[in-house]
Design a protein around this motif. Sequence first.
Motif, mmCIF file in Angstrom:
data_model
loop_
_atom_site.group_PDB
_atom_site.id
_atom_site.type_symbol
_atom_site.label_atom_id
_atom_site.label_comp_id
_atom_site.label_asym_id
_atom_site.label_seq_id
_atom_site.Cartn_x
_atom_site.Cartn_y
_atom_site.Cartn_z
ATOM 1 N N GLN A 192 23.604 42.168 40.744
ATOM 2 C CA GLN A 192 23.951 43.368 40.888
ATOM 3 C C GLN A 192 23.129 44.126 42.144
ATOM 4 O O GLN A 192 21.937 43.712 42.160
ATOM 5 C CB GLN A 192 24.048 44.235 39.567
ATOM 6 C CG GLN A 192 25.199 43.830 38.653
ATOM 7 C CD GLN A 192 25.187 44.394 37.525
ATOM 8 O OE1 GLN A 192 25.392 45.743 37.752
ATOM 9 N NE2 GLN A 192 25.427 44.014 36.416
ATOM 10 N N GLY B 260 21.413 46.979 42.519
ATOM 11 C CA GLY B 260 20.697 48.176 41.959
ATOM 12 C C GLY B 260 19.805 47.863 41.268
ATOM 13 O O GLY B 260 19.340 46.663 41.041
ATOM 14 N N THR B 261 19.228 48.695 40.454
ATOM 15 C CA THR B 261 17.967 48.609 39.576
ATOM 16 C C THR B 261 18.215 49.298 38.364
ATOM 17 O O THR B 261 18.761 50.513 38.047
ATOM 18 C CB THR B 261 16.643 49.287 40.312
ATOM 19 O OG1 THR B 261 16.563 48.728 41.537
ATOM 20 C CG2 THR B 261 15.339 48.906 39.395
ATOM 21 N N VAL B 262 17.583 48.664 37.111
ATOM 22 C CA VAL B 262 17.928 49.374 35.871
ATOM 23 C C VAL B 262 16.827 50.315 35.650
ATOM 24 O O VAL B 262 15.750 50.379 35.811
ATOM 25 C CB VAL B 262 17.670 48.279 34.772
ATOM 26 C CG1 VAL B 262 17.586 48.612 33.291
ATOM 27 C CG2 VAL B 262 18.392 47.057 34.976
ATOM 28 N N TYR C 226 11.906 53.111 35.207
ATOM 29 C CA TYR C 226 12.272 51.715 35.949
ATOM 30 C C TYR C 226 11.124 50.794 35.322
ATOM 31 O O TYR C 226 11.394 49.562 35.363
ATOM 32 C CB TYR C 226 11.615 52.063 37.331
ATOM 33 C CG TYR C 226 12.667 52.626 38.452
ATOM 34 C CD1 TYR C 226 13.796 52.183 38.535
ATOM 35 C CD2 TYR C 226 12.374 53.846 38.872
ATOM 36 C CE1 TYR C 226 14.727 52.746 39.229
ATOM 37 C CE2 TYR C 226 13.277 54.572 39.539
ATOM 38 C CZ TYR C 226 14.460 54.066 40.082
ATOM 39 O OH TYR C 226 15.299 54.721 40.531
ATOM 40 N N THR D 215 16.594 43.932 38.404
ATOM 41 C CA THR D 215 17.960 43.948 39.112
ATOM 42 C C THR D 215 18.906 43.131 37.902
ATOM 43 O O THR D 215 18.602 42.349 37.270
ATOM 44 C CB THR D 215 18.116 43.037 40.237
ATOM 45 O OG1 THR D 215 17.326 43.428 41.210
ATOM 46 C CG2 THR D 215 19.614 42.819 40.752
ATOM 47 N N PRO D 216 19.849 44.081 37.476
ATOM 48 C CA PRO D 216 20.715 43.439 36.328
ATOM 49 C C PRO D 216 21.296 42.450 36.682
ATOM 50 O O PRO D 216 22.016 42.186 38.038
ATOM 51 C CB PRO D 216 21.450 44.742 36.054
ATOM 52 C CG PRO D 216 21.638 45.816 37.303
ATOM 53 C CD PRO D 216 20.213 45.425 37.807
ATOM 54 N N THR E 122 24.873 39.797 36.155
ATOM 55 C CA THR E 122 26.252 39.606 35.690
ATOM 56 C C THR E 122 26.640 38.093 35.285
ATOM 57 O O THR E 122 26.196 37.335 36.034
ATOM 58 C CB THR E 122 27.336 40.370 36.622
ATOM 59 O OG1 THR E 122 27.018 41.564 36.721
ATOM 60 C CG2 THR E 122 28.730 39.976 35.795
ATOM 61 N N SER F 156 20.425 52.616 29.076
ATOM 62 C CA SER F 156 20.266 52.187 30.561
ATOM 63 C C SER F 156 21.245 52.388 31.406
ATOM 64 O O SER F 156 22.260 52.441 31.063
ATOM 65 C CB SER F 156 19.731 50.663 30.707
ATOM 66 O OG SER F 156 18.656 50.336 29.894
ATOM 67 N N LEU G 193 22.498 52.174 35.815
ATOM 68 C CA LEU G 193 22.246 51.239 37.177
ATOM 69 C C LEU G 193 22.158 52.292 38.061
ATOM 70 O O LEU G 193 22.971 53.194 38.595
ATOM 71 C CB LEU G 193 23.457 50.556 37.492
ATOM 72 C CG LEU G 193 23.299 49.747 38.608
ATOM 73 C CD1 LEU G 193 22.243 48.788 38.691
ATOM 74 C CD2 LEU G 193 24.736 49.044 38.939
ATOM 75 N N GLN H 228 25.341 59.039 34.954
ATOM 76 C CA GLN H 228 26.057 57.747 34.992
ATOM 77 C C GLN H 228 26.250 57.245 33.405
ATOM 78 O O GLN H 228 25.352 57.700 32.316
ATOM 79 C CB GLN H 228 24.890 56.854 35.598
ATOM 80 C CG GLN H 228 24.381 57.358 36.958
ATOM 81 C CD GLN H 228 25.339 57.653 37.840
ATOM 82 O OE1 GLN H 228 26.470 56.831 38.004
ATOM 83 N NE2 GLN H 228 25.552 58.704 38.432
ATOM 84 N N MET I 41 22.017 46.086 29.778
ATOM 85 C CA MET I 41 22.381 45.239 30.972
ATOM 86 C C MET I 41 21.441 43.761 30.939
ATOM 87 O O MET I 41 20.335 43.796 30.364
ATOM 88 C CB MET I 41 21.711 45.874 32.328
ATOM 89 C CG MET I 41 22.713 47.092 32.378
ATOM 90 S SD MET I 41 22.255 47.872 33.964
ATOM 91 C CE MET I 41 22.967 49.715 33.846
#
Length: 488
Positions: free
Chosen positions: A287, A289-291, A307, A335-336, A338, A359, A361, A375, A380
């Motif tokens: 994905q 983004g960052t968890v 983080y 980085t999560p 999928t 968590s 994103l 959010q 994740m």
Amino acid sequence: MKRINMRYFHSRRFKFGSLATVITAVFVAAIILINVVAGLLLDRFPISIDLTADNRFELTQDSIDFLAGLEQDVKITVLADEATFENAGVYYKQIYEIIRDYAQHSSRVTVEFRSITKNPGLADDYPSEQLEEGDIIVETDKRYRKIDNGSLVSVTTTSYGTSTYSSQAEQQVTSALMYVTESNITKAALLTGLSSSIDVSGLQELLTSNVYDVISVNLLTEEISSDYQVVILPQPTEDLTSEQVEKINAYLDNDGAFGKSLLFISNGTTPGTVLKTFLADWGIEMQSGTVYEMNESNMYSTTYGGYISGATVADEELASSLNNAELPVISAFATPITTLFESRDNRETSVLLQSSDTSVLVPYDADETFDPSAQSQSAMNLVVEGRKLRSIDGEMVSSNVIAFGSAQMLTTNMLNYGGYGNGDFTITTINEASGKDSVIKILPIDLSYDTITISQTQVVTYAIIFIGVIPLIVLAIGIVVFVRRRHL
């Protein structure tokens, strides 16, 4: 001249006094004899008792079991004077006792201390090595391995400014023993030739310590040999080319025999089109983004907040194989991932590590106006394994691609810190993917000293007891004994 009263020798006082003198003399003689015999026995059979809660001065059962099955002679040479090495520093006493313990548990192992400074000719036996005082050589007739003195203790500094010292003596020596006695060494390839910002030195050290032979392979100019059981692909700064992906696919296919593994490590950026397509073929999608962890109790850094956070081992079989499932596995700037499918044709995916369900994103392009608290929160995927399976002669075989969403969780500090389970989780994951059986996992030992905190009231109480009450009791007993003996 004063006459001796012969009746004194027949008196009750003389009889009791003589008996007491004889008993005292016999007791003192027995104590001296016991000490002499014990000294001789300890010179011949050294014994020590480890009273620490975690038995930090003794070998773990895994090492003891390995030594019990040793079928060839092994020589451990410490390049230092014995007394100098033992007293080299506050942590070297533990290292010294651990090294001596190998010979105590196996007659196949000999330990020798020889200073390289006083015996410079030792260097002639190992011409390809740069030997220094305090290094250790473990060798058999097959091969040898040098252990650098500097690798025996690791130091980890947390974001809180505290430093933790961990002993890697057993990890290093046992892995060296396994290496020099192993008939077939598992080979791993680090794919190079590509521009990458990922530091994989910690991962290389972990693999080497667990009897992997890690060799660099230039993906630009070389093919990936089937001799390698696992290859490591740090995400490159630029996209892969189709030719490079063909080399990786050919390796994983292994002429239809499968049985190979690739470890992909994200660098925290969106993969290029070619790399993205390759991962998707294995059911893996990174994905953009960052968890970020929203629960403060699960954060492990005051500087970077959510983080850096604790993660959960999602695969039950993998969790049951860990040395200590109670230790937290720490994710950092992950980085999560999928999973594009659970099962399709001859392919399947499984989640190995997950974040908590608190968590969120944070997109790569988020600016200062981004509000994480607004959010939606969910667990994740942080580490995912994709497999392709094939039946060969009635037996299912597979090749695997394991994607790590966090490169920072694989740094030297994260893997070596005794309070985290990152090293255990990572090596267990790779061992199972590469089919390495009967694996001994020796992890660093935390050398931190336990402290006892007591209140001022307790200090006063203990002072009264130990400085006042106990001495008075001893004095009273002494007076009673003295008075009674005067009337014998």
